[in-house]
Design a protein around this motif. Structure first.
Motif, PDB file in Angstrom:
ATOM      1  N   UNK A 136       0.832  -1.207   0.000  1.00 45.40           N
ATOM      2  CA  UNK A 136       0.000   0.000   0.000  1.00 45.40           C
ATOM      3  C   UNK A 136       0.862   1.251   0.000  1.00 45.40           C
ATOM      4  N   UNK A 137       0.299   2.330  -0.492  1.00 48.12           N
ATOM      5  CA  UNK A 137       0.888   3.645  -0.305  1.00 48.12           C
ATOM      6  C   UNK A 137       0.302   4.250   0.961  1.00 48.12           C
ATOM      7  N   UNK A 138       1.186   4.870   1.745  1.00 44.11           N
ATOM      8  CA  UNK A 138       0.715   5.649   2.873  1.00 44.11           C
ATOM      9  C   UNK A 138       0.423   7.069   2.425  1.00 44.11           C
ATOM     10  N   UNK A 139      -0.264   7.815   3.290  1.00 44.14           N
ATOM     11  CA  UNK A 139      -0.644   9.180   2.928  1.00 44.14           C
ATOM     12  C   UNK A 139      -0.332  10.136   4.073  1.00 44.14           C
ATOM     13  N   UNK A 140       0.347  11.220   3.710  1.00 44.15           N
ATOM     14  CA  UNK A 140       0.727  12.241   4.678  1.00 44.15           C
ATOM     15  C   UNK A 140      -0.484  13.073   5.069  1.00 44.15           C
ATOM     16  N   UNK A 195      -0.336  13.439   0.454  1.00 45.18           N
ATOM     17  CA  UNK A 195       0.678  12.982  -0.479  1.00 45.18           C
ATOM     18  C   UNK A 195       0.978  11.509  -0.266  1.00 45.18           C
ATOM     19  N   UNK A 196       1.102  10.755  -1.363  1.00 46.70           N
ATOM     20  CA  UNK A 196       1.439   9.338  -1.278  1.00 46.70           C
ATOM     21  C   UNK A 196       2.902   9.182  -0.874  1.00 46.70           C
ATOM     22  N   UNK A 197       3.145   8.408   0.192  1.00 49.45           N
ATOM     23  CA  UNK A 197       4.511   8.242   0.702  1.00 49.45           C
ATOM     24  C   UNK A 197       4.697   6.821   1.222  1.00 49.45           C
ATOM     25  N   UNK A 198       5.964   6.437   1.265  1.00 47.66           N
ATOM     26  CA  UNK A 198       6.378   5.216   1.946  1.00 47.66           C
ATOM     27  C   UNK A 198       7.565   5.544   2.832  1.00 47.66           C
TER      28      UNK A 198
END
Length: 394
Positions: free
Chosen positions: A224-228, A232-235
């Motif tokens: 999965x992509x995390x979200x700030x 914003x999509x983040x890992x």
């Protein structure tokens, strides 16, 4: 949290049928699904969580509930195969590995870190014990490394020049550099790189086939992509001792396997059973919380207020004087064990009660407040065991 209608809480109260004699399996599944929905839907709405998995184990039966998306860019749904970053819940795996090294005779918790990391001989860090590192009581190591510590050389220099604020074994200061070095030293004692020990030894020994430090290419589509906070999509970014402190990615289903192994490890080899027992041993108390290795424990039944206090910012961000347990308290079944974990884009919470054979894991691809996680999990657990009072909505 947004108010949940009284009728929903009537469902929650009525959910005692889940553990009542003679309840049908289909009824259990339907009732539990309604309970989890009643908690998850407003939780996600309030905290703007794109995707979530809630996993529950009850008497050896596993239930996984998936919500939302693993990636907003392509609309990929959260499924049983979705990999989440679990942040500091990783520390429970690091602790299990160190417990295994201890049970195997490769590591002694009573020794100085300098025995396994001779570069620290003569430093103030060498005055602490391995157990101090594993329980955040080495003397006030910080929550995170300073920004200028970016590689192994900088890490060694930092520890060699570090000056404690407290005598070892007197104050709890929750710290990635503390338990991170604990895991790093345990791996050195075992003669393998930490990542290899986790992925080639520990995870397979626990039956975890979808748990990783480094996600392989074959599983990247499930990551999965995390979200700030800004959406914003983040890992997670690489960092010093990241694997040891917050580096695990896994499915909710694998987490249930790990929880069940912690509640009943009778099918594991005796060394692994001893390793898990070490993580459940109580080494000191801070308020209502008893510190194990990785896991944090409460006498059961516990109250929601006690869990909120134990998972509060004061416990994470401040140094707290401890009440040392001497000798350490052996593992007890009648306890609730829990751990929160976060990266910049993910939030996790795991709790279980061995004596009741109930456990829960909440995985989300958004870092949201610990208190919200604890409340949600407690509400679900309270429907599975009458010893926990069903809390009011807030």
């Amino acid at each position: 949290m947004r108010n949940i209608p009284p009728s929903t809480f009537a469902v929650l109260t009525a959910a005692s049928v889940l553990v009542g004699a003679g309840a049908q399996a289909a009824d259990r599944r339907a009732d539990l699904a309604r309970i989890v929905d009643a908690v998850a839907v407003p939780l996600m709405a309030k905290n703007n969580i794109p995707g979530m998995a809630i996993a529950v184990t009850v008497g050896g039966k596993r239930y996984i509930y998936n919500y939302g998306v693993a990636s907003k860019a392509d609309g990929r749904k959260v499924t049983d195969a979705t990999l989440f970053e679990i942040g500091s819940v990783s520390k429970t795996f690091t602790a299990t590995l160190a417990g295994y090294a201890h049970a195997s005779g490769d590591l002694s918790f009573a020794e100085s870190p300098a025995k396994y990391l001779p570069e620290f001989a003569g430093s103030r860090l060498a005055e602490a014990t391995m157990l101090d590192l594993g329980t955040y009581t080495a003397g006030g190591l910080p929550l995170q490394f300073p920004d200028d510590v970016t590689d192994h050389k900088g890490m060694v220099s930092y520890y060699k020049s570090w000056k404690p604020a407290y005598a070892p074994g007197t104050h709890r200061a929750y710290s990635n550099p503390s338990i991170g070095l604990f895991g790093y030293a345990a791996a050195k004692a075992m003669g393998w790189p930490f990542d290899d020990l986790m992925q080639q030894k520990l995870f397979p020994a626990l039956g975890l086939s979808h748990t990783f430090i480094s996600v392989p290419k074959a599983d990247n589509d499930n990551y999965a992509y995390g979200y700030s906070k800004a959406g914003k999509a983040i890992r997670v970014s690489p960092g010093v001792l990241d694997s040891e402190a917050y580096g695990v990615k896994m499915t909710a289903s694998d987490m249930l396997r790990f929880v069940e192994a912690n509640m009943d490890g009778s099918d594991l080899d005796t060394t692994m059973q001893s390793a898990i027992a070490a993580t459940h041993t109580g080494y000191y108390k801070v308020g209502g919380m008893t510190q194990g290795l990785g896991w944090e424990m409460y006498q059961y039944p516990t109250t929601l207020d006690q869990l909120l206090a134990g998972n509060s910012a004061d416990m994470t961000l401040k140094a707290n004087e401890i009440e040392k347990l001497s000798p350490p308290r052996p593992p007890v079944n009648n306890a609730l064990l829990n751990k929160t974990g976060s990266t910049n884009g993910f939030g996790a919470y795991v709790a279980f009660v061995p004596s009741k054979r109930i456990g829960i894991a909440l995985f989300a691809n958004k870092n949201y407040p610990n208190g919200e996680r604890v409340k949600a999990a407690y509400r679900i657990l309270a429907t599975l065991d009458d010893d926990l009072p069903t809390p009011n909505a807030d």
